[in-house]
Scaffold this motif. Structure first.
Motif, PDB file in Angstrom:
ATOM      1  N   GLN A  77       0.764  -1.141   0.024  1.00 24.24           N
ATOM      2  CA  GLN A  77       0.045  -0.032   0.092  1.00 24.24           C
ATOM      3  C   GLN A  77       0.761   1.335  -0.056  1.00 24.24           C
ATOM      4  O   GLN A  77       0.692   2.263  -0.672  1.00 24.24           O
ATOM      5  CB  GLN A  77      -0.759   0.084   1.321  1.00 24.24           C
ATOM      6  CG  GLN A  77      -1.966  -1.416   1.082  1.00 24.24           C
ATOM      7  CD  GLN A  77      -2.850  -1.107   2.465  1.00 24.24           C
ATOM      8  OE1 GLN A  77      -2.444  -0.343   3.458  1.00 24.24           O
ATOM      9  NE2 GLN A  77      -3.907  -2.045   2.226  1.00 24.24           N
ATOM     10  N   ASP A  78       1.880   1.567   0.686  1.00 22.64           N
ATOM     11  CA  ASP A  78       2.829   2.315   0.698  1.00 22.64           C
ATOM     12  C   ASP A  78       3.604   2.623  -0.523  1.00 22.64           C
ATOM     13  O   ASP A  78       3.546   3.771  -1.016  1.00 22.64           O
ATOM     14  CB  ASP A  78       3.835   2.192   1.884  1.00 22.64           C
ATOM     15  CG  ASP A  78       3.414   2.368   3.112  1.00 22.64           C
ATOM     16  OD1 ASP A  78       2.292   2.762   3.523  1.00 22.64           O
ATOM     17  OD2 ASP A  78       3.950   1.761   4.169  1.00 22.64           O
ATOM     18  N   ASP A  79       4.067   1.484  -1.218  1.00 26.43           N
ATOM     19  CA  ASP A  79       4.397   1.694  -2.522  1.00 26.43           C
ATOM     20  C   ASP A  79       3.307   2.282  -3.383  1.00 26.43           C
ATOM     21  O   ASP A  79       3.725   3.054  -4.335  1.00 26.43           O
ATOM     22  CB  ASP A  79       4.898   0.142  -3.000  1.00 26.43           C
ATOM     23  CG  ASP A  79       6.017  -0.094  -2.196  1.00 26.43           C
ATOM     24  OD1 ASP A  79       7.137   0.828  -1.613  1.00 26.43           O
ATOM     25  OD2 ASP A  79       6.414  -1.369  -2.232  1.00 26.43           O
ATOM     26  N   MET A 132       0.829   4.162  -2.740  1.00 32.71           N
ATOM     27  CA  MET A 132       0.552   5.422  -2.581  1.00 32.71           C
ATOM     28  C   MET A 132       1.518   6.227  -2.974  1.00 32.71           C
ATOM     29  O   MET A 132       1.528   7.394  -3.493  1.00 32.71           O
ATOM     30  CB  MET A 132       0.492   5.628  -0.869  1.00 32.71           C
ATOM     31  CG  MET A 132      -0.910   4.958  -0.473  1.00 32.71           C
ATOM     32  SD  MET A 132      -2.547   5.724  -1.071  1.00 32.71           S
ATOM     33  CE  MET A 132      -2.324   7.175  -0.337  1.00 32.71           C
ATOM     34  N   LYS A 133       2.998   6.057  -2.868  1.00 29.67           N
ATOM     35  CA  LYS A 133       4.200   6.635  -3.433  1.00 29.67           C
ATOM     36  C   LYS A 133       3.978   6.690  -4.894  1.00 29.67           C
ATOM     37  O   LYS A 133       4.229   8.087  -5.597  1.00 29.67           O
ATOM     38  CB  LYS A 133       5.508   6.021  -2.772  1.00 29.67           C
ATOM     39  CG  LYS A 133       6.805   6.906  -3.326  1.00 29.67           C
ATOM     40  CD  LYS A 133       7.780   6.171  -2.702  1.00 29.67           C
ATOM     41  CE  LYS A 133       9.142   6.802  -3.292  1.00 29.67           C
ATOM     42  NZ  LYS A 133      10.339   5.995  -2.639  1.00 29.67           N
ATOM     43  N   LYS A 134       3.704   5.819  -5.632  1.00 27.63           N
ATOM     44  CA  LYS A 134       3.327   5.876  -6.814  1.00 27.63           C
ATOM     45  C   LYS A 134       2.324   6.826  -7.433  1.00 27.63           C
ATOM     46  O   LYS A 134       2.463   7.428  -8.352  1.00 27.63           O
ATOM     47  CB  LYS A 134       3.286   4.350  -7.428  1.00 27.63           C
ATOM     48  CG  LYS A 134       3.202   4.230  -8.902  1.00 27.63           C
ATOM     49  CD  LYS A 134       3.033   2.977  -9.496  1.00 27.63           C
ATOM     50  CE  LYS A 134       3.729   1.685  -8.950  1.00 27.63           C
ATOM     51  NZ  LYS A 134       3.345   0.543  -9.301  1.00 27.63           N
ATOM     52  N   LEU A 135       1.126   6.858  -6.718  1.00 29.58           N
ATOM     53  CA  LEU A 135       0.094   7.835  -7.104  1.00 29.58           C
ATOM     54  C   LEU A 135       0.612   9.362  -6.754  1.00 29.58           C
ATOM     55  O   LEU A 135       0.444   9.869  -7.534  1.00 29.58           O
ATOM     56  CB  LEU A 135      -0.909   7.377  -6.456  1.00 29.58           C
ATOM     57  CG  LEU A 135      -1.787   6.146  -6.588  1.00 29.58           C
ATOM     58  CD1 LEU A 135      -2.979   5.891  -5.398  1.00 29.58           C
ATOM     59  CD2 LEU A 135      -2.285   6.181  -8.201  1.00 29.58           C
ATOM     60  N   ALA A 136       1.284   9.344  -5.582  1.00 28.45           N
ATOM     61  CA  ALA A 136       1.902  10.661  -5.460  1.00 28.45           C
ATOM     62  C   ALA A 136       2.852  11.063  -6.500  1.00 28.45           C
ATOM     63  O   ALA A 136       2.666  12.247  -6.816  1.00 28.45           O
ATOM     64  CB  ALA A 136       2.343  10.813  -4.015  1.00 28.45           C
ATOM     65  N   ASP A 137       3.636  10.313  -6.729  1.00 28.31           N
ATOM     66  CA  ASP A 137       4.645  10.620  -7.811  1.00 28.31           C
ATOM     67  C   ASP A 137       3.806  11.014  -9.328  1.00 28.31           C
ATOM     68  O   ASP A 137       4.111  11.983  -9.978  1.00 28.31           O
ATOM     69  CB  ASP A 137       5.759   9.541  -8.328  1.00 28.31           C
ATOM     70  CG  ASP A 137       6.479   9.492  -6.971  1.00 28.31           C
ATOM     71  OD1 ASP A 137       6.802  10.448  -6.025  1.00 28.31           O
ATOM     72  OD2 ASP A 137       7.175   8.378  -6.510  1.00 28.31           O
ATOM     73  N   GLN A 138       2.841  10.098  -9.540  1.00 30.77           N
ATOM     74  CA  GLN A 138       2.041  10.556 -10.816  1.00 30.77           C
ATOM     75  C   GLN A 138       1.334  11.829 -10.694  1.00 30.77           C
ATOM     76  O   GLN A 138       1.440  12.532 -11.596  1.00 30.77           O
ATOM     77  CB  GLN A 138       1.199   9.249 -10.930  1.00 30.77           C
ATOM     78  CG  GLN A 138       0.203   9.534 -12.286  1.00 30.77           C
ATOM     79  CD  GLN A 138      -0.689   8.123 -12.583  1.00 30.77           C
ATOM     80  OE1 GLN A 138      -0.504   7.296 -11.744  1.00 30.77           O
ATOM     81  NE2 GLN A 138      -1.349   8.419 -13.626  1.00 30.77           N
ATOM     82  N   ARG A 139       0.594  12.140  -9.559  1.00 33.56           N
ATOM     83  CA  ARG A 139       0.216  13.485  -9.264  1.00 33.56           C
ATOM     84  C   ARG A 139       1.029  14.508  -9.479  1.00 33.56           C
ATOM     85  O   ARG A 139       0.740  15.567  -9.894  1.00 33.56           O
ATOM     86  CB  ARG A 139      -0.624  13.348  -8.015  1.00 33.56           C
ATOM     87  CG  ARG A 139      -1.938  12.637  -7.924  1.00 33.56           C
ATOM     88  CD  ARG A 139      -2.681  12.718  -6.629  1.00 33.56           C
ATOM     89  NE  ARG A 139      -3.732  11.820  -6.378  1.00 33.56           N
ATOM     90  CZ  ARG A 139      -3.533  10.722  -5.471  1.00 33.56           C
ATOM     91  NH1 ARG A 139      -2.668  10.827  -4.766  1.00 33.56           N
ATOM     92  NH2 ARG A 139      -4.560   9.927  -5.336  1.00 33.56           N
ATOM     93  N   GLN A 140       2.238  14.486  -8.898  1.00 32.62           N
ATOM     94  CA  GLN A 140       3.420  15.292  -9.034  1.00 32.62           C
ATOM     95  C   GLN A 140       3.546  15.600 -10.547  1.00 32.62           C
ATOM     96  O   GLN A 140       3.704  16.900 -10.815  1.00 32.62           O
ATOM     97  CB  GLN A 140       4.483  15.155  -8.076  1.00 32.62           C
ATOM     98  CG  GLN A 140       5.430  16.101  -8.018  1.00 32.62           C
ATOM     99  CD  GLN A 140       4.926  17.313  -7.253  1.00 32.62           C
ATOM    100  OE1 GLN A 140       4.088  17.061  -6.339  1.00 32.62           O
ATOM    101  NE2 GLN A 140       5.648  18.335  -7.046  1.00 32.62           N
TER     102      GLN A 140
END
Length: 293
Positions: A143-145, A147-155
């Motif tokens: 889940q952390d990975d 979420m991090k992937k989604l955050a990078d994509q949003r960025q």
């Protein structure tokens, strides 16, 4: 005590004959405790209640009497007097006492077995908990990975959006600069045009109406949803999409919207966005209203 005392004791304690015979045979008739241990260890075996078939040459009760047969053959004079005197049968009181002792022994064995099973169950529960914690940690890491992937994509998307808006701003700035330069260059000649028109001496002598002036620019006023207004000057040949981009950059707050003229009422479609402002009749000036889609 007779040699079959182990079997008889098991039968008196309530064990099934088939199970008792199996216990005596598998423990080599080495005592009641060994037989009871075997019964408690194998009571859940799927074949525990199948009929017992003694192996060939080692049937139940045949091994021990065979050891006595030579003595009977040799002692022909009086073979049974002394053995019968030395191996007297147990009295009822002795049998009860032995059964009581064996029941107590079985109770102790069962308690020990329950204690072992309890410890095994505790150990299995600990193992299940450890596995559950490890699985939970793996899920949390996944889940952390994610979420991090989604955050990078949003960025990345935000960065691309900022760059796109910056390009649009730069294009609008260049267009404004070009319009300002063109408007400033033509301002010197524009005041001379009205005096060039002759004043008619009388209505009767007025000729045909002058040709309609060909405007190169138009002033657009846009009324936003909150009641405020935006104004800008656009080239007559610019598409209506330039006005929409201008509204998006200065007051649409990222919402989808339509553009329309209040009178005559007309809602502009996506096809209209590609048409020049002159073709849409918005030159030299027009008022547009922003409406929700």
């Amino acid at each position: 005590m007779a040699e079959c005392t182990t079997l008889e004791s098991l039968l008196e304690m309530g064990f099934d004959r088939n199970r008792a015979e199996k216990a005596v045979a598998h423990t080599g008739n080495q005592g009641i405790e060994r037989a009871m241990d075997w019964l408690m260890e194998h009571e859940n075996d799927p074949d525990i209640d199948e009929p017992y078939v003694p192996p060939v040459g080692n049937t139940q009760g045949s091994a021990e009497p065979s050891s006595e047969s030579p003595e009977l053959a040799v002692g022909e004079t009086d073979p049974t007097t002394e053995p019968d005197d030395s191996k007297q049968p147990m009295t009822d009181e002795e049998k009860k006492e032995q059964v009581k002792r064996l029941e107590e022994l079985m109770r102790v064995k069962q308690e020990e077995r329950r204690e072992r099973e309890r410890k095994d169950e505790i150990e299995r529960e600990k193992q299940r908990r450890r596995q559950g914690q490890e699985l939970l940690q793996v899920k949390q890491k996944m889940q952390d990975d994610e979420m991090k992937k989604l955050a990078d994509q949003r960025q990345r998307e935000k960065m691309e959006d900022r760059l796109a808006k910056q390009r649009v701003r730069e294009k609008i700035a260049r267009d404004r600069e070009e319009r300002a330069q063109k408007f400033g260059g033509g301002s010197s000649s524009s005041p001379t045009s009205p005096p060039s028109e002759p004043t008619p001496p009388s209505p009767s002598s007025q000729g045909p109406p002058p040709a309609k002036k060909d405007y190169d620019e138009c002033r657009i006023q846009v009324r936003l949803l909150d009641g405020s207004a935006l104004s800008a000057v656009f080239k007559a040949q610019e598409p209506l999409a330039a006005v929409r981009v201008f509204v998006q950059m200065n007051g649409a707050d990222g919402e989808d919207f339509n553009l329309m003229t209040p009178y005559p009422r007309r809602v502009y479609s996506e096809l209209d966005m590609e048409k020049p402002l002159r073709e849409l009749g918005l030159v030299p000036s027009a008022v547009l209203v922003v409406t929700k889609k």
